[in-house]
Design a protein around this motif. Sequence first.
Motif, PDB file in Angstrom:
ATOM      1  N   MET A  22      -3.549  -9.041  -5.747  1.00 44.50           N
ATOM      2  CA  MET A  22      -2.704  -7.800  -6.125  1.00 44.50           C
ATOM      3  C   MET A  22      -2.943  -7.162  -4.429  1.00 44.50           C
ATOM      4  SD  MET A  22      -2.763  -4.980  -8.842  1.00 44.50           S
ATOM      5  CE  MET A  22      -2.298  -3.281  -8.549  1.00 44.50           C
ATOM      6  N   SER A  23      -1.820  -6.593  -4.249  1.00 45.24           N
ATOM      7  CA  SER A  23      -2.149  -5.618  -2.857  1.00 45.24           C
ATOM      8  C   SER A  23      -2.627  -4.307  -3.237  1.00 45.24           C
ATOM      9  CB  SER A  23      -1.067  -5.596  -2.067  1.00 45.24           C
ATOM     10  OG  SER A  23       0.218  -5.278  -2.618  1.00 45.24           O
ATOM     11  N   ALA A  24      -3.205  -3.482  -2.176  1.00 46.47           N
ATOM     12  CA  ALA A  24      -3.554  -2.454  -2.448  1.00 46.47           C
ATOM     13  C   ALA A  24      -3.666  -1.515  -1.021  1.00 46.47           C
ATOM     14  CB  ALA A  24      -5.075  -2.415  -2.867  1.00 46.47           C
ATOM     15  N   ALA A  25      -3.306  -0.307  -1.328  1.00 46.47           N
ATOM     16  CA  ALA A  25      -3.183   0.678  -0.250  1.00 46.47           C
ATOM     17  C   ALA A  25      -4.520   1.566  -0.363  1.00 46.47           C
ATOM     18  CB  ALA A  25      -1.771   1.357  -0.104  1.00 46.47           C
ATOM     19  N   SER A  26      -4.971   2.007   0.726  1.00 50.48           N
ATOM     20  CA  SER A  26      -6.298   2.708   0.581  1.00 50.48           C
ATOM     21  C   SER A  26      -6.142   4.110   1.089  1.00 50.48           C
ATOM     22  CB  SER A  26      -7.122   2.013   1.511  1.00 50.48           C
ATOM     23  OG  SER A  26      -6.602   2.073   2.860  1.00 50.48           O
ATOM     24  N   HIS A  27      -4.939   4.501   1.714  1.00 50.32           N
ATOM     25  CA  HIS A  27      -4.752   5.773   2.387  1.00 50.32           C
ATOM     26  C   HIS A  27      -4.143   6.927   0.993  1.00 50.32           C
ATOM     27  CE1 HIS A  27      -0.611   4.049   2.544  1.00 50.32           C
ATOM     28  NE2 HIS A  27      -0.032   5.259   2.591  1.00 50.32           N
ATOM     29  N   HIS A  28      -4.406   8.018   1.229  1.00 48.05           N
ATOM     30  CA  HIS A  28      -3.757   9.155   0.539  1.00 48.05           C
ATOM     31  C   HIS A  28      -2.703   9.900   1.320  1.00 48.05           C
ATOM     32  CE1 HIS A  28      -6.570   8.709  -3.164  1.00 48.05           C
ATOM     33  NE2 HIS A  28      -7.413   8.126  -2.220  1.00 48.05           N
ATOM     34  N   SER A  29      -1.710  10.514   0.915  1.00 49.90           N
ATOM     35  CA  SER A  29      -0.704  11.096   1.261  1.00 49.90           C
ATOM     36  C   SER A  29      -0.836  12.707   1.301  1.00 49.90           C
ATOM     37  CB  SER A  29       0.437  10.702   1.010  1.00 49.90           C
ATOM     38  OG  SER A  29       0.841  11.091  -0.246  1.00 49.90           O
ATOM     39  N   THR A  30       0.125  13.357   2.073  1.00 50.93           N
ATOM     40  CA  THR A  30       0.300  14.588   1.847  1.00 50.93           C
ATOM     41  C   THR A  30       1.680  15.029   2.132  1.00 50.93           C
ATOM     42  OG1 THR A  30       0.365  14.937   4.316  1.00 50.93           O
ATOM     43  CG2 THR A  30      -1.946  15.016   3.410  1.00 50.93           C
ATOM     44  N   PRO A  31       1.896  16.292   1.398  1.00 49.92           N
ATOM     45  CA  PRO A  31       3.535  16.493   1.757  1.00 49.92           C
ATOM     46  C   PRO A  31       4.002  16.348   3.097  1.00 49.92           C
ATOM     47  CG  PRO A  31       2.361  18.031   0.375  1.00 49.92           C
ATOM     48  CD  PRO A  31       1.143  17.286   0.854  1.00 49.92           C
ATOM     49  N   GLN A  32       3.211  16.497   4.196  1.00 51.75           N
ATOM     50  CA  GLN A  32       3.565  16.564   5.558  1.00 51.75           C
ATOM     51  C   GLN A  32       4.043  15.007   5.694  1.00 51.75           C
ATOM     52  OE1 GLN A  32       0.839  18.324   4.615  1.00 51.75           O
ATOM     53  NE2 GLN A  32       1.678  20.329   5.122  1.00 51.75           N
ATOM     54  N   SER A  33       3.221  13.997   5.374  1.00 53.47           N
ATOM     55  CA  SER A  33       3.543  12.744   5.609  1.00 53.47           C
ATOM     56  C   SER A  33       4.836  12.274   4.790  1.00 53.47           C
ATOM     57  CB  SER A  33       2.098  11.680   5.373  1.00 53.47           C
ATOM     58  OG  SER A  33       1.936  11.964   3.768  1.00 53.47           O
ATOM     59  N   ALA A  34       4.835  12.878   3.593  1.00 57.63           N
ATOM     60  CA  ALA A  34       6.149  12.460   2.672  1.00 57.63           C
ATOM     61  C   ALA A  34       7.417  13.006   3.745  1.00 57.63           C
ATOM     62  CB  ALA A  34       5.979  13.407   1.362  1.00 57.63           C
TER      63      ALA A  34
ATOM     64  N   HIS B  30      -2.238  -4.611 -14.566  1.00 59.05           N
ATOM     65  CA  HIS B  30      -1.289  -5.441 -15.136  1.00 59.05           C
ATOM     66  C   HIS B  30      -0.001  -5.267 -14.641  1.00 59.05           C
ATOM     67  CE1 HIS B  30       0.967  -8.149 -17.583  1.00 59.05           C
ATOM     68  NE2 HIS B  30       1.592  -6.892 -17.831  1.00 59.05           N
ATOM     69  N   LEU B  31       0.401  -4.015 -14.748  1.00 57.70           N
ATOM     70  CA  LEU B  31       1.587  -3.263 -14.706  1.00 57.70           C
ATOM     71  C   LEU B  31       2.025  -3.422 -13.198  1.00 57.70           C
ATOM     72  CD1 LEU B  31       1.816  -0.306 -17.016  1.00 57.70           C
ATOM     73  CD2 LEU B  31       2.934  -2.395 -17.256  1.00 57.70           C
ATOM     74  N   LEU B  32       0.980  -3.164 -11.944  1.00 56.47           N
ATOM     75  CA  LEU B  32       1.387  -2.929 -10.738  1.00 56.47           C
ATOM     76  C   LEU B  32       1.033  -4.180  -9.819  1.00 56.47           C
ATOM     77  CD1 LEU B  32      -0.105   0.486 -10.149  1.00 56.47           C
ATOM     78  CD2 LEU B  32       2.186   0.037 -10.335  1.00 56.47           C
ATOM     79  N   GLU B  33       0.779  -5.416 -10.429  1.00 56.14           N
ATOM     80  CA  GLU B  33       0.307  -6.605  -9.877  1.00 56.14           C
ATOM     81  C   GLU B  33       1.737  -7.136  -9.059  1.00 56.14           C
ATOM     82  OE1 GLU B  33      -2.000 -10.958 -10.559  1.00 56.14           O
ATOM     83  OE2 GLU B  33      -1.147  -9.802 -12.448  1.00 56.14           O
ATOM     84  N   HIS B  34       1.351  -7.491  -7.964  1.00 54.48           N
ATOM     85  CA  HIS B  34       2.393  -8.106  -7.050  1.00 54.48           C
ATOM     86  C   HIS B  34       1.764  -8.957  -5.886  1.00 54.48           C
ATOM     87  CE1 HIS B  34       1.761  -4.428  -5.053  1.00 54.48           C
ATOM     88  NE2 HIS B  34       2.325  -4.900  -3.980  1.00 54.48           N
ATOM     89  N   SER B  35       2.286  -9.583  -5.311  1.00 55.06           N
ATOM     90  CA  SER B  35       1.737 -10.577  -4.182  1.00 55.06           C
ATOM     91  C   SER B  35       2.476  -9.942  -2.885  1.00 55.06           C
ATOM     92  CB  SER B  35       2.090 -12.041  -4.165  1.00 55.06           C
ATOM     93  OG  SER B  35       3.573 -12.318  -4.095  1.00 55.06           O
TER      94      SER B  35
END
Length: 348
Positions: free
Chosen positions: A1-13, A75-80
């Motif tokens: 399962m892939s994962a991202a480590s960053h957290h975002s802000t409204p500015q990045s949105a 389980h719900l978020l698993e993907h390749s």
Amino acid sequence: MSAASHHSTPQSAAAAFDTTRKAGGADGPWRLSVAPMMDWTDRHCRYFHRLLTPHARLYTEMVTSAALVHGSRLHLLEHSQQEHPVALQLGGSDPAELARAARFGEQAGYDEINLNVGCPSDRVQSGRFGACLMREPALVAQCMQAMAAAVAVPVTVKCRIGVDDQDAYADLQHFTETMLEAGVRVLTVHARKAWLKGLSPKENRDIPPLDYERVYRLKREFPELVIAINGGITTVDQVREHLAHVDGVMLGRAAYHNPYLLAEIEQALWGTPLPTRAEVLEHMRGYVEAERARDVHLRHITRHLLGLFLGQPGGRRFRRVLSEGAHLANADWSLLEEALSQTRPRAA
């Protein structure tokens, strides 16, 4: 399962929205996509579809925000990794809960978070999400703003052209204006109304008439939005025709029942060399063997492959071999080789 480590802000949105604003047109990321389909577009299906189309955007089955917040996220978020670009579709109507679910989706590595405002099932209505939200654009706007503030990836909406007796174009226009004001920049529109009273979910996919012109008009009146069209699209020529009017085309059941169509559209839009069906199947081998090693039952994978040889010599035999053999506990890659052998010319 892939994962991202960053957290975002409204500015990045906001930066993400600036990107999506420019994302329409000839090579925008929403030019071709495969619809989220309950019980169909699971991770095995998406891996298979990616082999057929390197460019199309793929969508998960709808996952409720409550299930993500309170259930088994892994389980719900698993993907390749091979599935990208891939979007997570959420169902829900609680802005805070959706924001949390969106954050989980982004952390898991999804490229987009999509809100379902089009599903007509009874279960969805009782939970106050899906197509019934077409009647509550202000609530949808709150949900989208909360999600956008929580993540840096694009947040998008999939909706219908109307619901029940909400039949005027002005209703769709108002819904779209409200989405735009909330910061939404990508809208996928199923060009049928949803009848929540009197039609089953299955009937809702066929009986309400298609109104493509209503979606075209929306694009003309909201040129700043990326608008993709969905519903009843089954051929390469139809895809080309729609792309003369809107930014993107989303295929649903046609892509599932006749998956090779995705490769044909891929070639038409991007000039990608057309693989043979046998080559596509051979490319599944490593995936099938790895999943079997994890004790994933073969039928969970092969059920998505049944239409690969639709209309081809030996296609019915291919389907029958998989259908009859994949449920056996020891079924493995050799069953797919046997099925493939049914499509080859037989010696006289």
